[in-house]
Scaffold this motif. Structure first.
Motif, PDB file in Angstrom:
ATOM      1  N   ASP A 215       0.854  -1.189   0.000  1.00  0.00           N
ATOM      2  CA  ASP A 215       0.000   0.000   0.000  1.00  0.00           C
ATOM      3  C   ASP A 215       0.892   1.243   0.000  1.00  0.00           C
ATOM      4  OD1 ASP A 215      -1.974   1.841   0.301  1.00  0.00           O
ATOM      5  OD2 ASP A 215      -2.379   1.377   2.422  1.00  0.00           O
ATOM      6  N   THR A 216       1.302   1.644  -1.194  1.00  0.00           N
ATOM      7  CA  THR A 216       2.173   2.813  -1.319  1.00  0.00           C
ATOM      8  C   THR A 216       1.954   3.436  -2.690  1.00  0.00           C
ATOM      9  OG1 THR A 216       4.447   3.581  -0.981  1.00  0.00           O
ATOM     10  CG2 THR A 216       4.190   1.561  -2.270  1.00  0.00           C
TER      11      THR A 216
ATOM     12  N   TRP B 223       4.329   9.169  -3.164  1.00  0.00           N
ATOM     13  CA  TRP B 223       4.725   9.176  -1.744  1.00  0.00           C
ATOM     14  C   TRP B 223       6.207   8.825  -1.609  1.00  0.00           C
ATOM     15  CZ3 TRP B 223       7.082   6.722   2.212  1.00  0.00           C
ATOM     16  CH2 TRP B 223       6.831   7.188   3.512  1.00  0.00           C
TER      17      TRP B 223
ATOM     18  N   ARG C 148       8.911  11.523  -0.201  1.00  0.00           N
ATOM     19  CA  ARG C 148       9.419  11.294   1.168  1.00  0.00           C
ATOM     20  C   ARG C 148      10.848  10.762   1.201  1.00  0.00           C
ATOM     21  NH1 ARG C 148       6.752  14.382   4.081  1.00  0.00           N
ATOM     22  NH2 ARG C 148       7.246  13.232   5.989  1.00  0.00           N
ATOM     23  N   THR C 149      11.339  10.223   0.062  1.00  0.00           N
ATOM     24  CA  THR C 149      12.688   9.615   0.095  1.00  0.00           C
ATOM     25  C   THR C 149      13.604  10.035  -1.051  1.00  0.00           C
ATOM     26  OG1 THR C 149      12.165   7.688  -1.294  1.00  0.00           O
ATOM     27  CG2 THR C 149      11.651   7.489   1.059  1.00  0.00           C
TER      28      THR C 149
ATOM     29  N   CYS D 107      25.904   0.987   7.184  1.00  0.00           N
ATOM     30  CA  CYS D 107      26.039   1.946   6.071  1.00  0.00           C
ATOM     31  C   CYS D 107      27.279   2.831   6.208  1.00  0.00           C
ATOM     32  CB  CYS D 107      24.803   2.806   5.970  1.00  0.00           C
ATOM     33  SG  CYS D 107      23.289   1.825   5.900  1.00  0.00           S
TER      34      CYS D 107
ATOM     35  N   ARG E 107       5.908  -1.820   4.129  1.00  0.00           N
ATOM     36  CA  ARG E 107       6.093  -0.605   3.329  1.00  0.00           C
ATOM     37  C   ARG E 107       7.041   0.397   3.990  1.00  0.00           C
ATOM     38  NH1 ARG E 107       0.655   3.138   3.531  1.00  0.00           N
ATOM     39  NH2 ARG E 107       0.609   3.492   5.774  1.00  0.00           N
TER      40      ARG E 107
ATOM     41  N   ILE F 217      10.428  -0.005   0.500  1.00  0.00           N
ATOM     42  CA  ILE F 217      10.570   1.074  -0.487  1.00  0.00           C
ATOM     43  C   ILE F 217      11.985   1.626  -0.546  1.00  0.00           C
ATOM     44  CG2 ILE F 217       8.153   1.778  -0.285  1.00  0.00           C
ATOM     45  CD1 ILE F 217       9.378   4.090   1.596  1.00  0.00           C
TER      46      ILE F 217
ATOM     47  N   VAL G 284      15.631   6.922  13.310  1.00  0.00           N
ATOM     48  CA  VAL G 284      16.890   6.854  12.546  1.00  0.00           C
ATOM     49  C   VAL G 284      17.087   8.178  11.796  1.00  0.00           C
ATOM     50  CG1 VAL G 284      18.123   5.721  10.646  1.00  0.00           C
ATOM     51  CG2 VAL G 284      16.815   4.334  12.250  1.00  0.00           C
ATOM     52  N   PHE G 285      16.025   8.658  11.193  1.00  0.00           N
ATOM     53  CA  PHE G 285      16.075   9.914  10.435  1.00  0.00           C
ATOM     54  C   PHE G 285      16.581  11.051  11.330  1.00  0.00           C
ATOM     55  CE2 PHE G 285      14.123  12.145   6.677  1.00  0.00           C
ATOM     56  CZ  PHE G 285      14.470  13.430   7.057  1.00  0.00           C
TER      57      PHE G 285
ATOM     58  N   HIS H  81      26.060   9.228   2.459  1.00  0.00           N
ATOM     59  CA  HIS H  81      25.318   7.969   2.394  1.00  0.00           C
ATOM     60  C   HIS H  81      23.923   8.271   1.844  1.00  0.00           C
ATOM     61  CE1 HIS H  81      23.365   4.307   3.205  1.00  0.00           C
ATOM     62  NE2 HIS H  81      22.740   4.711   4.292  1.00  0.00           N
TER      63      HIS H  81
ATOM     64  N   ALA I 153      20.494   7.488   1.987  1.00  0.00           N
ATOM     65  CA  ALA I 153      19.421   6.809   2.721  1.00  0.00           C
ATOM     66  C   ALA I 153      18.079   7.457   2.454  1.00  0.00           C
ATOM     67  CB  ALA I 153      19.700   6.820   4.216  1.00  0.00           C
ATOM     68  N   ASN I 154      18.088   8.793   2.373  1.00  0.00           N
ATOM     69  CA  ASN I 154      16.851   9.547   2.136  1.00  0.00           C
ATOM     70  C   ASN I 154      17.275  10.937   1.682  1.00  0.00           C
ATOM     71  OD1 ASN I 154      14.538  11.231   2.493  1.00  0.00           O
ATOM     72  ND2 ASN I 154      13.653   9.660   3.830  1.00  0.00           N
TER      73      ASN I 154
ATOM     74  N   ARG J 277      15.861  13.614   1.922  1.00  0.00           N
ATOM     75  CA  ARG J 277      15.553  14.658   2.911  1.00  0.00           C
ATOM     76  C   ARG J 277      16.596  14.701   4.022  1.00  0.00           C
ATOM     77  NH1 ARG J 277      10.619  13.934   5.615  1.00  0.00           N
ATOM     78  NH2 ARG J 277      10.698  11.731   5.124  1.00  0.00           N
TER      79      ARG J 277
ATOM     80  N   ASN K 224      18.678   2.911  -1.162  1.00  0.00           N
ATOM     81  CA  ASN K 224      19.713   2.814  -0.125  1.00  0.00           C
ATOM     82  C   ASN K 224      20.439   1.474  -0.284  1.00  0.00           C
ATOM     83  OD1 ASN K 224      21.183   2.427   2.210  1.00  0.00           O
ATOM     84  ND2 ASN K 224      19.574   3.132   3.594  1.00  0.00           N
TER      85      ASN K 224
ATOM     86  N   PHE L 116      26.240   7.079   7.826  1.00  0.00           N
ATOM     87  CA  PHE L 116      25.691   6.706   9.133  1.00  0.00           C
ATOM     88  C   PHE L 116      24.845   5.466   8.910  1.00  0.00           C
ATOM     89  CE2 PHE L 116      21.318   7.463   8.112  1.00  0.00           C
ATOM     90  CZ  PHE L 116      21.433   8.316   7.022  1.00  0.00           C
TER      91      PHE L 116
HETATM   92  O1  UT7 Z   1      20.847   3.546   6.112  1.00  0.00           O
HETATM   93  C1  UT7 Z   1      20.099   4.051   7.167  1.00  0.00           C
HETATM   94  C2  UT7 Z   1      18.783   3.457   7.131  1.00  0.00           C
HETATM   95  N1  UT7 Z   1      17.563   4.101   7.263  1.00  0.00           N
HETATM   96  C3  UT7 Z   1      17.227   5.385   7.168  1.00  0.00           C
HETATM   97  O2  UT7 Z   1      17.980   6.279   7.034  1.00  0.00           O
HETATM   98  C4  UT7 Z   1      15.752   5.635   7.259  1.00  0.00           C
HETATM   99  C5  UT7 Z   1      15.420   6.972   7.816  1.00  0.00           C
HETATM  100  N2  UT7 Z   1      13.989   7.211   7.807  1.00  0.00           N
HETATM  101  C6  UT7 Z   1      13.296   7.502   6.692  1.00  0.00           C
HETATM  102  O3  UT7 Z   1      13.852   7.585   5.603  1.00  0.00           O
HETATM  103  C7  UT7 Z   1      11.833   7.820   6.846  1.00  0.00           C
HETATM  104  O4  UT7 Z   1      11.488   7.847   8.217  1.00  0.00           O
HETATM  105  C8  UT7 Z   1      10.895   6.844   6.097  1.00  0.00           C
HETATM  106  C9  UT7 Z   1      11.057   7.039   4.603  1.00  0.00           C
HETATM  107  C10 UT7 Z   1      11.188   5.416   6.486  1.00  0.00           C
HETATM  108  C11 UT7 Z   1       9.439   7.171   6.448  1.00  0.00           C
HETATM  109  O5  UT7 Z   1       9.155   8.516   6.106  1.00  0.00           O
HETATM  110  P1  UT7 Z   1       8.463   9.494   7.146  1.00  0.00           P
HETATM  111  O6  UT7 Z   1       8.350  10.797   6.489  1.00  0.00           O
HETATM  112  O7  UT7 Z   1       9.230   9.422   8.432  1.00  0.00           O
HETATM  113  O8  UT7 Z   1       7.030   8.852   7.246  1.00  0.00           O
HETATM  114  P2  UT7 Z   1       6.226   8.402   8.560  1.00  0.00           P
HETATM  115  O9  UT7 Z   1       6.755   7.096   9.054  1.00  0.00           O
HETATM  116  O10 UT7 Z   1       6.149   9.551   9.502  1.00  0.00           O
HETATM  117  O11 UT7 Z   1       4.803   8.202   7.949  1.00  0.00           O
HETATM  118  C12 UT7 Z   1       4.006   9.293   7.483  1.00  0.00           C
HETATM  119  C13 UT7 Z   1       2.701   8.735   6.924  1.00  0.00           C
HETATM  120  C14 UT7 Z   1       2.008   7.766   7.869  1.00  0.00           C
HETATM  121  O12 UT7 Z   1       0.616   7.901   7.676  1.00  0.00           O
HETATM  122  P3  UT7 Z   1      -0.270   8.761   8.701  1.00  0.00           P
HETATM  123  O13 UT7 Z   1      -0.052   8.131  10.056  1.00  0.00           O
HETATM  124  O14 UT7 Z   1       0.258  10.157   8.609  1.00  0.00           O
HETATM  125  O15 UT7 Z   1      -1.654   8.586   8.165  1.00  0.00           O
HETATM  126  C15 UT7 Z   1       2.446   6.416   7.366  1.00  0.00           C
HETATM  127  O16 UT7 Z   1       1.541   5.404   7.676  1.00  0.00           O
HETATM  128  O17 UT7 Z   1       2.983   8.000   5.731  1.00  0.00           O
HETATM  129  C16 UT7 Z   1       2.515   6.656   5.882  1.00  0.00           C
HETATM  130  N3  UT7 Z   1       3.479   5.780   5.207  1.00  0.00           N
HETATM  131  C17 UT7 Z   1       3.410   5.476   3.905  1.00  0.00           C
HETATM  132  N4  UT7 Z   1       2.543   5.814   2.945  1.00  0.00           N
HETATM  133  C18 UT7 Z   1       2.756   5.343   1.707  1.00  0.00           C
HETATM  134  C19 UT7 Z   1       4.578   5.190   5.725  1.00  0.00           C
HETATM  135  N5  UT7 Z   1       5.228   4.483   4.781  1.00  0.00           N
HETATM  136  C20 UT7 Z   1       4.526   4.647   3.644  1.00  0.00           C
HETATM  137  C21 UT7 Z   1       4.702   4.178   2.329  1.00  0.00           C
HETATM  138  N6  UT7 Z   1       3.795   4.558   1.401  1.00  0.00           N
HETATM  139  N7  UT7 Z   1       5.720   3.383   1.968  1.00  0.00           N
END
Ligand code: UT7
Length: 308
Positions: free
Chosen positions: A28-29, A33, A37-38, A109, A147, A151, A201-202, A233, A235-236, A238, A263, A293
């Motif tokens: 569900d993505t 989005w 977001r990434t 990473c 999800r 992604i 992590v972000f 690195h 990862a995102n 943003r 990533n 990181f």
């Molecule tokens: O190498 C190091 C490894 N990892 C990282 O660096 C990861 C760092 N974190 C991130 O990149 C981000 O936190 C993510 C990309 C994983 C998530 O992005 P976010 O902006 O932090 O989203 P969130 O978890 O705050 O979710 C926002 C909304 C939520 O919905 P509601 O509660 O606002 O209704 C989530 O349920 O987006 C929803 N959501 C999605 N929607 C569509 C979360 N994942 C998804 C998705 N597709 N894949």
């Protein structure tokens, strides 16, 4: 003390591409989005860590005009060794006919920059040429139904051939860090898939990248204006934007490949660096900031001068 010089580089990614649209069919993505977001559009998936590492390593050796017989150590940064035992580096060593030793290192990473710093120390104690490879098959430990993580990750490899210098070399400064109180933020148990608290992590990633980058720039006595390129690195997007903004580095100075590769952990910094080289963004005498990181948490930064 002798140091290091980069004399060759290469990358490899599997042929198969998985786009955001492909993921829409199974989770569900949406493409919108994920990209918003990434910064990711697609990722490559497939191969083994040994096959990708071998291909990147071979290209780096060819580019340097060397063979495996000229290398006295293979350092493989990876979080996804093909087996628990043995490490994956002996397979790559064998494939490339490397004369010397081979060892895997896992700093998630941050692994590639950790490897660069370790290599620098080995040159000071007698090594002549080191092949540093970052190679990953994160698709094997990704939960494709989650999800929150599916992604993000992709497979790939990047490699540098490093040579000992008579002068102090081109690694101008480095900073390595670890905070093992944060292992729960991102981990993968044996036989399971990756678990991640993405938000936390972000938040922490931006903080450690800014602190670590500031430390290495100060150590190397480099003003941000004199920096030619930041190779972060991937990862995102943003995280990269937030870090650049806080460091006063214009985003145009960042090497970005996350849109095409996602990533790829240990492989992401060499994939971004080699892409910048191939797009004529790196020139002799340039000063580069490499910063990563990841799980652990670990982090690692280095200022690298590009050879003439
Ligand atoms: O190498 C190091 C490894 N990892 C990282 O660096 C990861 C760092 N974190 C991130 O990149 C981000 O936190 C993510 C990309 C994983 C998530 O992005 P976010 O902006 O932090 O989203 P969130 O978890 O705050 O979710 C926002 C909304 C939520 O919905 P509601 O509660 O606002 O209704 C989530 O349920 O987006 C929803 N959501 C999605 N929607 C569509 C979360 N994942 C998804 C998705 N597709 N894949």
């Amino acid at each position: 003390m002798p140091g290091l010089r980069v004399v060759g580089w290469g990358t490899a990614v599997p042929e198969k591409v998985v786009t955001n649209r492909d993921l829409e069919a199974t989770i569900d993505t949406s493409d919108e989005w994920i990209f918003e977001r990434t910064g990711i559009r697609e990722r490559h998936v497939g191969g083994t860590t040994a096959s990708l590492g071998t291909e990147a390593g071979r290209k780096a050796l060819d580019q340097a005009g060397l063979t495996g017989a000229d290398i006295d150590l293979l350092l493989l940064a990876t979080t996804t060794a093909d087996k628990i035992v043995p490490g994956t580096s002996p397979t790559i060593q064998h494939n490339l006919g490397i004369a010397g030793g081979a060892v895997d290192l896992n700093a998630a990473c941050s692994g590639f920059v950790y490897g660069l710093v370790i290599a620098n120390g080995l040159f000071a104690s007698g090594a002549k040429r080191i092949l540093l490879v970052g190679a990953e098959t994160l698709s094997t430990i990704t939960d494709w139904d989650d999800r929150g993580t599916a992604i993000l990750f992709g497979d790939g490899a990047g490699a540098l051939v490093l040579e000992r210098t008579d002068d102090e070399g081109d690694l101008l400064s480095w900073d390595l860090g670890s905070d093992g109180s944060l292992t729960d933020l991102l981990y993968c148990n044996h036989g399971e898939k990756m678990q991640m608290d993405g938000k936390e992590v972000f938040r922490r990633a931006v903080r450690v990248v800014v602190d670590s980058a500031t430390t290495v720039l100060e150590k190397a006595k480099i003003n941000v204006d004199d920096l030619s390129l930041i190779v972060p690195h991937q990862a995102n997007i943003r995280i990269i934007q937030a870090a650049c903004q806080r460091l006063n580095i214009p985003e145009e100075k960042a090497a970005i490949v996350i849109d095409r590769f996602g990533n790829t952990s240990s492989a992401s910094i060499p994939l971004a660096l080699v892409d910048a080289i191939e797009n004529d963004r790196v020139h002799g005498g340039d000063t580069l900031l490499l910063t990563g990181f990841g799980a652990g948490m670990t982090w690692a930064s280095a200022v690298l001068r590009w050879p003439h």
